[in-house]
Write a protein that holds these residues in place. Structure first.
Motif, PDB file in Angstrom:
ATOM      1  N   UNK A   5       6.252   2.708 -43.036  1.00 19.08           N
ATOM      2  CA  UNK A   5       5.032   1.937 -43.290  1.00 19.08           C
ATOM      3  C   UNK A   5       4.468   1.347 -41.996  1.00 19.08           C
ATOM      4  N   UNK A   6       3.161   1.445 -41.843  1.00 17.64           N
ATOM      5  CA  UNK A   6       2.504   0.905 -40.646  1.00 17.64           C
ATOM      6  C   UNK A   6       2.591  -0.613 -40.647  1.00 17.64           C
ATOM      7  N   UNK A  36       0.455 -17.869 -22.015  1.00 22.76           N
ATOM      8  CA  UNK A  36       1.860 -17.587 -22.281  1.00 22.76           C
ATOM      9  C   UNK A  36       2.065 -17.090 -23.710  1.00 22.76           C
ATOM     10  N   UNK A  37       1.429 -17.772 -24.685  1.00 25.09           N
ATOM     11  CA  UNK A  37       1.570 -17.368 -26.080  1.00 25.09           C
ATOM     12  C   UNK A  37       0.929 -16.013 -26.317  1.00 25.09           C
ATOM     13  N   UNK A  38      -0.238 -15.805 -25.752  1.00 25.08           N
ATOM     14  CA  UNK A  38      -0.916 -14.519 -25.953  1.00 25.08           C
ATOM     15  C   UNK A  38      -0.088 -13.375 -25.368  1.00 25.08           C
ATOM     16  N   UNK A  39       0.444 -13.573 -24.167  1.00 25.25           N
ATOM     17  CA  UNK A  39       1.266 -12.527 -23.549  1.00 25.25           C
ATOM     18  C   UNK A  39       2.486 -12.209 -24.408  1.00 25.25           C
ATOM     19  N   UNK A  40       3.086 -13.252 -25.007  1.00 20.79           N
ATOM     20  CA  UNK A  40       4.266 -13.035 -25.855  1.00 20.79           C
ATOM     21  C   UNK A  40       3.889 -12.207 -27.090  1.00 20.79           C
ATOM     22  N   UNK A  41       2.753 -12.563 -27.709  1.00 25.62           N
ATOM     23  CA  UNK A  41       2.324 -11.842 -28.911  1.00 25.62           C
ATOM     24  C   UNK A  41       2.015 -10.389 -28.591  1.00 25.62           C
ATOM     25  N   UNK A  42       1.282 -10.151 -27.521  1.00 28.27           N
ATOM     26  CA  UNK A  42       0.906  -8.777 -27.167  1.00 28.27           C
ATOM     27  C   UNK A  42       2.121  -7.946 -26.781  1.00 28.27           C
ATOM     28  N   UNK A  43       3.065  -8.578 -26.099  1.00 29.68           N
ATOM     29  CA  UNK A  43       4.283  -7.870 -25.700  1.00 29.68           C
ATOM     30  C   UNK A  43       5.106  -7.462 -26.918  1.00 29.68           C
ATOM     31  N   UNK A  44       5.266  -8.397 -27.862  1.00 27.53           N
ATOM     32  CA  UNK A  44       6.027  -8.101 -29.066  1.00 27.53           C
ATOM     33  C   UNK A  44       5.301  -7.094 -29.956  1.00 27.53           C
ATOM     34  N   UNK A  45       3.972  -7.206 -30.003  1.00 26.51           N
ATOM     35  CA  UNK A  45       3.201  -6.246 -30.795  1.00 26.51           C
ATOM     36  C   UNK A  45       3.406  -4.829 -30.270  1.00 26.51           C
ATOM     37  N   UNK A  46       3.411  -4.704 -28.971  1.00 25.87           N
ATOM     38  CA  UNK A  46       3.617  -3.378 -28.374  1.00 25.87           C
ATOM     39  C   UNK A  46       5.012  -2.856 -28.685  1.00 25.87           C
ATOM     40  N   UNK A  47       6.013  -3.753 -28.575  1.00 24.48           N
ATOM     41  CA  UNK A  47       7.411  -3.349 -28.825  1.00 24.48           C
ATOM     42  C   UNK A  47       7.606  -2.903 -30.275  1.00 24.48           C
ATOM     43  N   UNK A  49       5.229  -1.742 -32.251  1.00 21.60           N
ATOM     44  CA  UNK A  49       4.327  -0.663 -32.650  1.00 21.60           C
ATOM     45  C   UNK A  49       3.087  -1.119 -33.370  1.00 21.60           C
ATOM     46  N   UNK A  50       2.700  -2.377 -33.175  1.00 15.73           N
ATOM     47  CA  UNK A  50       1.475  -2.879 -33.804  1.00 15.73           C
ATOM     48  C   UNK A  50       0.336  -2.767 -32.783  1.00 15.73           C
ATOM     49  N   UNK A  51      -0.721  -2.059 -33.128  1.00 16.02           N
ATOM     50  CA  UNK A  51      -1.784  -1.773 -32.176  1.00 16.02           C
ATOM     51  C   UNK A  51      -2.995  -2.694 -32.282  1.00 16.02           C
ATOM     52  N   UNK A  52      -2.902  -3.699 -33.111  1.00 12.30           N
ATOM     53  CA  UNK A  52      -4.012  -4.633 -33.239  1.00 12.30           C
ATOM     54  C   UNK A  52      -4.706  -4.515 -34.575  1.00 12.30           C
ATOM     55  N   UNK A  53      -5.548  -5.506 -34.919  1.00 13.31           N
ATOM     56  CA  UNK A  53      -6.266  -5.482 -36.189  1.00 13.31           C
ATOM     57  C   UNK A  53      -7.142  -4.237 -36.304  1.00 13.31           C
ATOM     58  N   UNK A  54      -7.279  -3.742 -37.500  1.00 11.56           N
ATOM     59  CA  UNK A  54      -8.111  -2.567 -37.749  1.00 11.56           C
ATOM     60  C   UNK A  54      -9.572  -2.951 -37.533  1.00 11.56           C
ATOM     61  N   UNK A  55     -10.160  -2.403 -36.454  1.00 14.50           N
ATOM     62  CA  UNK A  55     -11.521  -2.797 -36.075  1.00 14.50           C
ATOM     63  C   UNK A  55     -12.528  -2.441 -37.162  1.00 14.50           C
ATOM     64  N   UNK A  56     -12.357  -1.280 -37.787  1.00 14.53           N
ATOM     65  CA  UNK A  56     -13.294  -0.859 -38.818  1.00 14.53           C
ATOM     66  C   UNK A  56     -13.230  -1.785 -40.022  1.00 14.53           C
ATOM     67  N   UNK A  57     -11.997  -2.131 -40.422  1.00 14.33           N
ATOM     68  CA  UNK A  57     -11.842  -3.034 -41.566  1.00 14.33           C
ATOM     69  C   UNK A  57     -12.403  -4.412 -41.259  1.00 14.33           C
TER      70      UNK A  57
END
Length: 349
Positions: A5-6, A36-47, A49-57
């Motif tokens: 599941x995505x 600092x918080x943003x970098x942590x979130x983006x780093x964990x998202x990458x680890x 496999x989360x690519x960000x909110x669905x832009x179309x949705x």
């Protein structure tokens, strides 16, 4: 969570122990979080496999795309190569980057019949420079905010410099040493195509459409104060602010007999002035001894070469930042007039 599941925004928020709004801000509104918080979130998202909110949705849900379109009067190639336009775009991009928005570039030239369909996805529009046709602007979504830069659109906020005042002051400086044969070289001044001497047969573009008229008015005001008949001052027009288009016009001027050749050139742009300087040097015409030259814009090239260009510096990047902040609602959507600076160089001491 099953492997197939995505991962969703909610999954990531649960994993990191933060709210879904915090995750959304990390991707879409970075100014709302600490670095600092943003970098942590983006780093964990990458680890994970989360690519960000669905832009179309998101676009369907909110009615917003987080895209700002800059509609350029010129082609993309011309605009990206032009020092003034590229500085302006860097200022726009700086603000959009800081607030999680995407920049969409749309050329005005080459799309005379209809606006590009991709314009419809933009949340707002920054229109930069003299548009080649009004149809392009009239077909933009009327409910979206619009800011014009360097020309006026009725009912819309604008970003300008005081072109007339700036050109008046640089001309006043140049005329402190009285020339015998002053001349003016402008850019896109006439409705008709004119890459050469302007005559009575040509029709001037309206004041609201082009900064050329304002700069010419400033030159003429200073010349009149110094006892010249402004209507008798030779005036040349150049169609594009590039060396290859400037060169034939400058060549025509510099190859005049010595007793007819101007000894002062008031140029509407640094590119025109630098072309004149280069071609004068090739002909052994001494600057500023035999020919004094002024520019307008303050591009880096004119300040790094010798002799250094006397010019007006406008903050093109600052112009872009102001326009972008207005579109994003960060500052009031009002008429903005930015200051300029006279740079005294060697071409007109």
């Amino acid at each position: 969570m099953t492997a197939h599941r995505r991962m969703t925004l909610k999954d990531l928020a649960t994993e990191l122990g933060v709210s879904t709004a915090t995750i959304s801000n990390a991707f879409n509104r970075p100014d709302q979080l600490s670095p600092l918080l943003r970098d942590r979130i983006l780093s964990e998202a990458k680890r994970l496999g989360y690519n960000g909110p669905d832009a179309k949705a998101r676009s369907l849900r909110t009615g917003r795309s987080s895209i700002v379109a800059v509609i350029l009067a010129e082609s993309l190639t011309y605009s990206l190569n032009d020092a003034v336009a590229s500085e302006f775009l860097s200022g726009v991009a700086e603000v959009l980057d800081a607030h999680g928005h995407t920049l969409l570039l749309l050329p005005g030239r080459g799309h005379a019949s209809q606006p590009p369909g991709s314009a419809n996805i933009a949340d707002g529009f920054i229109v930069y420079g003299l548009m080649p046709n009004n149809k392009l602007l009239s077909e933009l979504p009327s409910q979206r905010p619009l800011v014009s830069v360097d020309f006026d659109i009725e009912g819309s906020p604008t970003v300008h410099i005081d072109d007339q005042d700036a050109s008046y002051h640089i001309a006043q400086h140049a005329l402190k040493t009285r020339p015998e044969r002053p001349a003016v070289i402008n850019l896109r001044l006439t409705k008709e195509h004119c890459n050469g001497r302007v005559t009575a047969a040509h029709t001037m573009l309206p004041n609201s459409s082009t900064i050329s008229r304002a700069r010419l008015a400033g030159f003429h005001a200073a010349l009149t104060e110094h006892g010249f008949d402004a209507d008798q001052i030779p005036l040349w027009n150049i169609e594009e602010n590039v060396f290859d288009v400037c060169s034939p016009v400058i060549t025509e001027i510099l190859d005049l007999p010595t007793n007819q050749r101007p000894d002062l050139l008031l140029c509407m742009s640094d590119r025109i002035a630098l072309t004149a300087l280069t071609l004068a040097e090739q002909r052994g015409i001494h600057v500023p001894g035999e020919l004094r030259i002024t520019g307008f814009d303050g591009i880096a090239e004119g300040q790094y070469r010798a002799p250094r260009l006397t010019t007006v510096r406008q903050d093109s990047a600052g112009k872009g930042r102001v326009a972008a902040k207005m579109i994003l609602g960060r500052i009031p959507k009002t008429q903005q007039l930015l200051k300029t600076e006279l740079l005294l160089g060697d071409t007109c001491p």
